[in-house]
Design a protein around this motif. Structure first.
Motif, PDB file in Angstrom:
ATOM      1  N   UNK A  76     -16.901  -0.466 -11.105  1.00  0.00           N
ATOM      2  CA  UNK A  76     -15.889  -1.520 -11.121  1.00  0.00           C
ATOM      3  C   UNK A  76     -15.045  -1.541  -9.873  1.00  0.00           C
ATOM      4  N   UNK A  77     -14.071  -2.447  -9.900  1.00  0.00           N
ATOM      5  CA  UNK A  77     -13.187  -2.592  -8.750  1.00  0.00           C
ATOM      6  C   UNK A  77     -11.731  -2.574  -9.186  1.00  0.00           C
ATOM      7  N   UNK A  78     -10.885  -2.081  -8.293  1.00  0.00           N
ATOM      8  CA  UNK A  78      -9.440  -2.069  -8.526  1.00  0.00           C
ATOM      9  C   UNK A  78      -8.773  -2.856  -7.411  1.00  0.00           C
ATOM     10  N   UNK A  79      -7.827  -3.715  -7.761  1.00  0.00           N
ATOM     11  CA  UNK A  79      -7.072  -4.501  -6.781  1.00  0.00           C
ATOM     12  C   UNK A  79      -5.587  -4.276  -7.016  1.00  0.00           C
ATOM     13  N   UNK A  80      -4.818  -4.142  -5.942  1.00  0.00           N
ATOM     14  CA  UNK A  80      -3.367  -4.087  -6.049  1.00  0.00           C
ATOM     15  C   UNK A  80      -2.770  -4.454  -4.697  1.00  0.00           C
ATOM     16  N   UNK A  81      -1.463  -4.662  -4.642  1.00  0.00           N
ATOM     17  CA  UNK A  81      -0.837  -5.164  -3.423  1.00  0.00           C
ATOM     18  C   UNK A  81       0.091  -4.168  -2.744  1.00  0.00           C
ATOM     19  N   UNK A  82       0.168  -2.934  -3.273  1.00  0.00           N
ATOM     20  CA  UNK A  82       1.086  -1.976  -2.656  1.00  0.00           C
ATOM     21  C   UNK A  82       0.374  -0.662  -2.358  1.00  0.00           C
ATOM     22  N   UNK A  83       0.733  -0.074  -1.217  1.00  0.00           N
ATOM     23  CA  UNK A  83       0.146   1.207  -0.820  1.00  0.00           C
ATOM     24  C   UNK A  83       0.472   2.284  -1.860  1.00  0.00           C
ATOM     25  N   UNK A  84       1.706   2.236  -2.389  1.00  0.00           N
ATOM     26  CA  UNK A  84       2.145   3.267  -3.326  1.00  0.00           C
ATOM     27  C   UNK A  84       1.354   3.196  -4.627  1.00  0.00           C
ATOM     28  N   UNK A  85       1.213   2.008  -5.182  1.00  0.00           N
ATOM     29  CA  UNK A  85       0.447   1.835  -6.418  1.00  0.00           C
ATOM     30  C   UNK A  85      -0.996   2.288  -6.188  1.00  0.00           C
ATOM     31  N   UNK A  86      -1.519   1.936  -5.037  1.00  0.00           N
ATOM     32  CA  UNK A  86      -2.902   2.276  -4.713  1.00  0.00           C
ATOM     33  C   UNK A  86      -3.148   3.777  -4.741  1.00  0.00           C
ATOM     34  N   UNK A 129      -0.333 -10.387   1.131  1.00  0.00           N
ATOM     35  CA  UNK A 129      -1.109 -11.628   1.110  1.00  0.00           C
ATOM     36  C   UNK A 129      -2.448 -11.420   0.427  1.00  0.00           C
ATOM     37  N   UNK A 130      -3.072 -10.274   0.730  1.00  0.00           N
ATOM     38  CA  UNK A 130      -4.379  -9.992   0.130  1.00  0.00           C
ATOM     39  C   UNK A 130      -4.362  -8.575  -0.439  1.00  0.00           C
ATOM     40  N   UNK A 131      -5.150  -8.373  -1.479  1.00  0.00           N
ATOM     41  CA  UNK A 131      -5.088  -7.123  -2.232  1.00  0.00           C
ATOM     42  C   UNK A 131      -5.869  -5.986  -1.571  1.00  0.00           C
ATOM     43  N   UNK A 132      -5.480  -4.766  -1.929  1.00  0.00           N
ATOM     44  CA  UNK A 132      -6.324  -3.613  -1.616  1.00  0.00           C
ATOM     45  C   UNK A 132      -7.576  -3.759  -2.466  1.00  0.00           C
ATOM     46  N   UNK A 133      -8.711  -3.432  -1.889  1.00  0.00           N
ATOM     47  CA  UNK A 133      -9.976  -3.517  -2.615  1.00  0.00           C
ATOM     48  C   UNK A 133     -10.583  -2.121  -2.660  1.00  0.00           C
ATOM     49  N   UNK A 134     -10.690  -1.563  -3.850  1.00  0.00           N
ATOM     50  CA  UNK A 134     -11.316  -0.256  -3.998  1.00  0.00           C
ATOM     51  C   UNK A 134     -12.405  -0.336  -5.057  1.00  0.00           C
ATOM     52  N   UNK A 135     -13.229   0.689  -5.088  1.00  0.00           N
ATOM     53  CA  UNK A 135     -14.421   0.647  -5.933  1.00  0.00           C
ATOM     54  C   UNK A 135     -14.512   1.976  -6.680  1.00  0.00           C
ATOM     55  N   UNK A 192     -14.398   7.721  -6.605  1.00  0.00           N
ATOM     56  CA  UNK A 192     -13.482   6.631  -6.264  1.00  0.00           C
ATOM     57  C   UNK A 192     -13.573   6.369  -4.770  1.00  0.00           C
ATOM     58  N   UNK A 193     -13.864   5.148  -4.391  1.00  0.00           N
ATOM     59  CA  UNK A 193     -14.042   4.815  -2.973  1.00  0.00           C
ATOM     60  C   UNK A 193     -12.968   3.832  -2.512  1.00  0.00           C
ATOM     61  N   UNK A 194     -12.178   4.263  -1.517  1.00  0.00           N
ATOM     62  CA  UNK A 194     -11.153   3.382  -0.965  1.00  0.00           C
ATOM     63  C   UNK A 194     -11.821   2.463   0.049  1.00  0.00           C
ATOM     64  N   UNK A 195     -11.790   1.164  -0.179  1.00  0.00           N
ATOM     65  CA  UNK A 195     -12.435   0.231   0.743  1.00  0.00           C
ATOM     66  C   UNK A 195     -11.430  -0.337   1.748  1.00  0.00           C
ATOM     67  N   UNK A 196     -10.547  -1.224   1.306  1.00  0.00           N
ATOM     68  CA  UNK A 196      -9.571  -1.764   2.255  1.00  0.00           C
ATOM     69  C   UNK A 196      -8.164  -1.703   1.689  1.00  0.00           C
ATOM     70  N   UNK A 197      -7.211  -1.502   2.607  1.00  0.00           N
ATOM     71  CA  UNK A 197      -5.798  -1.440   2.248  1.00  0.00           C
ATOM     72  C   UNK A 197      -5.291  -2.835   1.882  1.00  0.00           C
ATOM     73  N   UNK A 198      -4.124  -2.907   1.212  1.00  0.00           N
ATOM     74  CA  UNK A 198      -3.540  -4.231   0.990  1.00  0.00           C
ATOM     75  C   UNK A 198      -3.132  -4.836   2.326  1.00  0.00           C
ATOM     76  N   UNK A 199      -3.260  -6.163   2.433  1.00  0.00           N
ATOM     77  CA  UNK A 199      -2.888  -6.847   3.681  1.00  0.00           C
ATOM     78  C   UNK A 199      -1.460  -7.373   3.517  1.00  0.00           C
ATOM     79  N   UNK A 200      -0.540  -6.781   4.277  1.00  0.00           N
ATOM     80  CA  UNK A 200       0.881  -7.109   4.115  1.00  0.00           C
ATOM     81  C   UNK A 200       1.421  -7.663   5.432  1.00  0.00           C
TER      82      UNK A 200
END
Ligand code: NI
Length: 390
Positions: A255-265, A179-185, A291-299
């Motif tokens: 910058x920021x990276x967004x994705x929807x899967x744990x594996x891609x992340x 539903x919502x993306x992983x948010x990393x920085x 690289x900073x992991x902020x929040x996981x994808x919301x599934x």
């Protein structure tokens, strides 16, 4: 014995509205929710609900049902944003430059309302309800801290909600899967060698090397990951140089990276480092990645979504539950769901007549308060449906 949570919620409507207005008037930024947390604790104490203050400004309440059973966590976030409020509401922010522009005032009030309802029917409840009032959602630290300090111990399921200004009041959006993306920085430092702009051959131009890195990073989305898996790589900040005729010796990209899967992340930091270092090297420069992991994808879990649809039908109607397109925005609610199943719902609060159709983080953001009792009822109904299902 049947319990009509929808009817019970009506009794608490004035309470929930008052609480929301009070929180709205006294917004506090992430990790500084002192007043809010103290008021939440005070309200739970008045209800006779045991609580602990954890994670700095977090509050964890526990309602013990009369009968043994499973444990469900219900979650609200309490922090506000550094935004100057531009509404004319009588309960407008009294804290200059800070505003509840993401509806967390409503979330906190809805969960207090849900607590009142569940506390009233605890003699019919099988199991335990954990009430998670977390700090610091906006900086992606609150959920992690609540979890680290034990908020999820023994929890079997989690439920949460976010008000949404682009969804009509009266609708609850439920979506199965991401539903919502992983948010990393990320932060990339490109190191070159300074010199005179007229003689680039004597230096290593960090601007040119960093520019190439920006372009090549886009291949993470287009060449590295599956076309079936959306990825966003955005460089939002590029700082370099001092003067028109001086070669920049360093460039810093953020910058920021967004994705929807744990594996891609998991794959992205390696790809980013390889591309940045090798691109920089081809210009005789060097690159360093933080690289900073902020929040996981919301599934959202399917069985939880199915249950939530039934809960919505009990509180509103069958057709009040709608689907929604996933968003590349993030939510640290996902952190709770890395270990237990659950669902995160969007609560529609857009009502043109009441001028409540602003997107979250807008200086005029506000909610259709008629939905507050619905949110409170939904917390209670979902907990009931989970704990008391055979
Ligand atoms: Ni929010």
């Amino acid at each position: 014995m049947s319990t009509n949570i929808k009817e019970l919620a009506k009794n608490y409507e004035p309470y929930i509205t008052d609480m929301r207005r009070e929180f709205h008037m006294h917004p506090e930024t992430s990790l500084h929710e002192e007043r809010t947390a103290a008021r939440v604790a005070e309200e739970l104490e008045k209800m006779g609900i045991p609580l602990v203050r954890i994670a700095g400004t977090g509050v964890l309440g526990t309602i013990h049902g009369k009968f043994p059973g499973k444990t469900i966590a219900l979650r609200a976030d309490m922090d506000a944003l550094e935004i100057t409020e531009k509404t004319d509401l009588p309960f407008k922010s009294k804290n200059d430059g800070v505003m509840h522009a993401c509806g967390h005032d409503s979330h906190t009030a809805m969960l207090l309302g849900g607590a009142k309802i569940l506390n009233e029917i605890k003699d019919q409840l099988h199991g335990t309800v954990k009430l998670i009032f977390q700090p610091a959602e906006e900086v992606a630290q609150g959920a992690k801290r609540m979890i680290a300090e034990g908020a999820m111990e023994g929890v079997d399921e989690i439920f949460g909600m976010h008000v949404m200004g682009d969804l009509p009041a009266g609708k609850i959006a439920l979506h199965t899967g991401p539903l919502m993306a992983a948010v990393d920085m990320f932060k990339l430092t490109i190191k070159g060698k300074g010199g005179h702009g007229s003689m680039p051959n004597y230096g290593v131009d960090a601007v040119v090397a960093a520019s190439a890195v920006v372009m090549n990073l886009q291949t993470i989305a287009s060449r590295e990951s599956s076309p079936m898996e959306p990825v966003v790589v955005s460089v939002g900040k590029f700082v370099s140089g001092t003067r028109f005729n001086i070669l920049a010796d360093e460039a810093v990209l953020e910058g920021t990276v967004r994705c929807f899967s744990h594996q891609v992340r998991r794959q992205i930091p390696e790809a980013m480092e390889r591309i940045a270092k090798s691109t920089a090297a081809s210009y005789r420069a060097e690159a360093e990645l933080e690289y900073t992991l902020l929040t996981a994808p919301l599934i959202n879990v399917e069985s939880s979504v199915v249950r939530a649809r039934k809960s919505v039908a009990a509180i509103l109607s069958e057709d009040a539950a709608v689907d929604v397109v996933p968003t590349t925005g993030g939510e640290d609610f996902s952190e709770y769901m890395t270990n237990v199943p659950g669902v995160f719902a969007f609560v529609g609060i857009c009502n043109e007549e009441k001028d409540t159709c602003y997107s979250i983080h807008h200086p005029k953001f506000t909610v259709d308060e008629d939905m507050l009792k619905i949110g409170a009822a939904l917390h209670a109904q979902y907990a009931w449906d989970f704990l008391n299902e055979s």
